[in-house]
Write a protein that holds these residues in place. Sequence first.
Motif, PDB file in Angstrom:
ATOM      1  N   GLU A 252       0.852  -1.190   0.000  1.00 45.70           N
ATOM      2  CA  GLU A 252       0.000   0.000   0.000  1.00 45.70           C
ATOM      3  C   GLU A 252       0.890   1.243   0.000  1.00 45.70           C
ATOM      4  O   GLU A 252       1.070   1.896   1.035  1.00 45.70           O
ATOM      5  CB  GLU A 252      -0.916   0.018   1.227  1.00 45.70           C
ATOM      6  CG  GLU A 252      -1.935  -1.092   1.269  1.00 45.70           C
ATOM      7  CD  GLU A 252      -3.135  -0.821   0.384  1.00 45.70           C
ATOM      8  OE1 GLU A 252      -3.228   0.294  -0.167  1.00 45.70           O
ATOM      9  OE2 GLU A 252      -3.972  -1.730   0.227  1.00 45.70           O
ATOM     10  N   LEU A 254       0.448   4.170  -0.938  1.00 41.91           N
ATOM     11  CA  LEU A 254      -0.243   5.428  -0.637  1.00 41.91           C
ATOM     12  C   LEU A 254      -0.790   5.466   0.785  1.00 41.91           C
ATOM     13  O   LEU A 254      -1.470   6.410   1.164  1.00 41.91           O
ATOM     14  CB  LEU A 254      -1.393   5.639  -1.635  1.00 41.91           C
ATOM     15  CG  LEU A 254      -0.991   5.665  -3.107  1.00 41.91           C
ATOM     16  CD1 LEU A 254      -2.216   5.825  -3.982  1.00 41.91           C
ATOM     17  CD2 LEU A 254      -0.005   6.783  -3.375  1.00 41.91           C
ATOM     18  N   THR A 258      -5.233   6.020   0.931  1.00 40.60           N
ATOM     19  CA  THR A 258      -6.211   5.258   0.156  1.00 40.60           C
ATOM     20  C   THR A 258      -7.185   4.574   1.119  1.00 40.60           C
ATOM     21  O   THR A 258      -7.304   3.352   1.178  1.00 40.60           O
ATOM     22  CB  THR A 258      -5.520   4.214  -0.731  1.00 40.60           C
ATOM     23  OG1 THR A 258      -4.559   3.503   0.063  1.00 40.60           O
ATOM     24  CG2 THR A 258      -4.843   4.858  -1.915  1.00 40.60           C
ATOM     25  N   ARG A 261      -9.776   1.533   0.703  1.00 39.66           N
ATOM     26  CA  ARG A 261      -9.393   0.123   0.775  1.00 39.66           C
ATOM     27  C   ARG A 261      -9.689  -0.482   2.146  1.00 39.66           C
ATOM     28  O   ARG A 261      -9.713  -1.701   2.298  1.00 39.66           O
ATOM     29  CB  ARG A 261      -7.905  -0.050   0.479  1.00 39.66           C
ATOM     30  CG  ARG A 261      -7.486   0.330  -0.940  1.00 39.66           C
ATOM     31  CD  ARG A 261      -6.006   0.066  -1.125  1.00 39.66           C
ATOM     32  NE  ARG A 261      -5.513   0.483  -2.420  1.00 39.66           N
ATOM     33  CZ  ARG A 261      -5.522  -0.267  -3.513  1.00 39.66           C
ATOM     34  NH1 ARG A 261      -6.027  -1.483  -3.448  1.00 39.66           N
ATOM     35  NH2 ARG A 261      -5.038   0.187  -4.653  1.00 39.66           N
ATOM     36  N   LEU A 340     -14.070  11.416  -2.264  1.00 44.27           N
ATOM     37  CA  LEU A 340     -12.655  11.026  -2.180  1.00 44.27           C
ATOM     38  C   LEU A 340     -11.748  12.234  -1.979  1.00 44.27           C
ATOM     39  O   LEU A 340     -10.925  12.280  -1.049  1.00 44.27           O
ATOM     40  CB  LEU A 340     -12.263  10.270  -3.451  1.00 44.27           C
ATOM     41  CG  LEU A 340     -10.786   9.905  -3.594  1.00 44.27           C
ATOM     42  CD1 LEU A 340     -10.370   8.932  -2.510  1.00 44.27           C
ATOM     43  CD2 LEU A 340     -10.502   9.333  -4.980  1.00 44.27           C
ATOM     44  N   ARG A 361       3.389  11.341  -1.614  1.00 44.84           N
ATOM     45  CA  ARG A 361       2.633  10.274  -2.268  1.00 44.84           C
ATOM     46  C   ARG A 361       1.802  10.778  -3.442  1.00 44.84           C
ATOM     47  O   ARG A 361       1.133   9.989  -4.111  1.00 44.84           O
ATOM     48  CB  ARG A 361       1.709   9.603  -1.247  1.00 44.84           C
ATOM     49  CG  ARG A 361       2.458   8.817  -0.172  1.00 44.84           C
ATOM     50  CD  ARG A 361       1.552   8.553   1.026  1.00 44.84           C
ATOM     51  NE  ARG A 361       2.165   7.713   2.035  1.00 44.84           N
ATOM     52  CZ  ARG A 361       3.059   8.132   2.921  1.00 44.84           C
ATOM     53  NH1 ARG A 361       3.465   9.412   2.891  1.00 44.84           N
ATOM     54  NH2 ARG A 361       3.550   7.317   3.820  1.00 44.84           N
ATOM     55  N   GLY A 365      -0.440   8.898  -6.186  1.00 44.97           N
ATOM     56  CA  GLY A 365      -1.862   9.092  -5.934  1.00 44.97           C
ATOM     57  C   GLY A 365      -2.620   9.489  -7.185  1.00 44.97           C
ATOM     58  O   GLY A 365      -3.737   9.033  -7.424  1.00 44.97           O
ATOM     59  N   HIS A 368      -3.040   6.477  -9.248  1.00 43.95           N
ATOM     60  CA  HIS A 368      -4.081   5.644  -8.645  1.00 43.95           C
ATOM     61  C   HIS A 368      -5.460   6.183  -9.001  1.00 43.95           C
ATOM     62  O   HIS A 368      -6.386   5.415  -9.312  1.00 43.95           O
ATOM     63  CB  HIS A 368      -3.900   5.617  -7.127  1.00 43.95           C
ATOM     64  CG  HIS A 368      -5.005   4.933  -6.401  1.00 43.95           C
ATOM     65  ND1 HIS A 368      -5.192   3.564  -6.437  1.00 43.95           N
ATOM     66  CD2 HIS A 368      -6.012   5.427  -5.612  1.00 43.95           C
ATOM     67  CE1 HIS A 368      -6.244   3.244  -5.707  1.00 43.95           C
ATOM     68  NE2 HIS A 368      -6.757   4.354  -5.195  1.00 43.95           N
ATOM     69  N   ALA A 369      -5.630   7.504  -8.969  1.00 46.50           N
ATOM     70  CA  ALA A 369      -6.918   8.114  -9.305  1.00 46.50           C
ATOM     71  C   ALA A 369      -7.287   7.830 -10.758  1.00 46.50           C
ATOM     72  O   ALA A 369      -8.453   7.562 -11.068  1.00 46.50           O
ATOM     73  CB  ALA A 369      -6.867   9.615  -9.049  1.00 46.50           C
ATOM     74  N   LEU A 372      -8.405   4.298 -10.925  1.00 48.96           N
ATOM     75  CA  LEU A 372      -9.684   4.131 -10.226  1.00 48.96           C
ATOM     76  C   LEU A 372     -10.852   4.518 -11.105  1.00 48.96           C
ATOM     77  O   LEU A 372     -11.934   3.935 -11.024  1.00 48.96           O
ATOM     78  CB  LEU A 372      -9.673   4.987  -8.952  1.00 48.96           C
ATOM     79  CG  LEU A 372     -10.761   4.754  -7.920  1.00 48.96           C
ATOM     80  CD1 LEU A 372     -10.621   3.365  -7.307  1.00 48.96           C
ATOM     81  CD2 LEU A 372     -10.676   5.815  -6.834  1.00 48.96           C
TER      82      LEU A 372
END
Length: 428
Positions: A252, A254, A258, A261, A340, A361, A365, A368-369, A372
């Motif tokens: 993980e 981030l 996050t 999760r 978020l 991060r 991040g 990740h966005a 997502l």
Amino acid sequence: MARTARARQEIRRFLAIGAVQVAELDLDGEEAVLVPGPGSPPVTAGEVFVLVRRRGRPVGTLLAHVPRGADPKAVLAARAAMECPAVPVTEGGRSGKPPFASVVVATRERAGQLARALDSLLAQDHPRFEIVVVDNAPVTDETRELVERKYAERVRYVCEPVPGLAAAHNAGLAAVAGEVVAFTDDDVVADPRWLRELTAPFAADARLGCATGLILPARLTTPAQVLLESHGGFAKGFTPRTYDPARPPGDEPLFPFTAGRFGSGASMAFRTRVLREVGGFDPATGAGTAARGGDDLYCFVRVLAEGHRLHYTPYALVWHHHRETWRDLETQAYGYGAGLTAYLTAVLVNRPGLLPAFLARLPRGLAHARALTAVREAPGGGTPGDHDVRTHPWPRRLSRLQRRGMLYGPVGYLRARRALRVAARGAR
């Protein structure tokens, strides 16, 4: 023109999604036991979403087809034996006496759903607990009358005039007496062991500040419900896990930002003292505010940032009634995106010391966005434990709405804070 054609194709695909039955299959003992999901009719031929249990505990899910004329139990038991093999069931927090617990249910003008949720909560096998219903910015007396008429001394009623889920949760937090305070929604049916499984880990771990549980669909009767669940729904898998800020998880990068999760607000509990020490929920987050969501994720990060552990247990189960229409999915996608970034803004505003860690991060991040909110085609990977089989593609329209929500989230949070200040001045 191409976008219009693509949108029409997505709508046609969406409308073609068929209903899926929901059932539970317990493999404990010599003969499997098959029962329909909460409020569902007996299982017949067709597609079935199955929760598999061993020794009563959830261990996985699967999606199976029962042929016409076949015995549903035999078909599903054979599939479950292959895809959910027998493994040692972790005892986790089951040993030891769970602490005195309070359950807070925030609601607004949904007395019918609330009654169903309260009936399941009153059937909990926890040895000592209380239930508090928080009526958030009511426009009628329907909720108060339901609690007083049907539940009398078994449920306490609290009215919170300030609109917003976080404000309602804070009102419940102020009213509870339990060592642990659990939160769930008015649109769930709680498994009889939900509260015991969710709160027992606090007795086993003095550093535990938060626990979250498993959320599965109560019904899959509309295209919107099936689409959402085919892309993971609210579940976080079937492996218990403890997140410790003193030992950040290597998988993980981030962590702890996050927070999605870790769990969701329909099945979460906090050590009451710890939640009060971090200031409770930020009232400018959550449904019912301009921020649209993020109140639960905000508290997960705040608790971890103070050095407390967070534990996810798949054994604490609630069945959630997903929203039913395409319009609901649009609202939900935008709200998730907004919530978020709103909760991240709230964390940095209330705990500015986390800014360096957040900035470090940030590049990952952003990646990740993007992942997502990517268009997720079908078929995809996934395992029965994740039940993320992606049997239907995720529409571009919903991905775009989620990205727009992310851009709006910080603005929504600041608007919500301003609205609270204006309301506070008007109340003086």
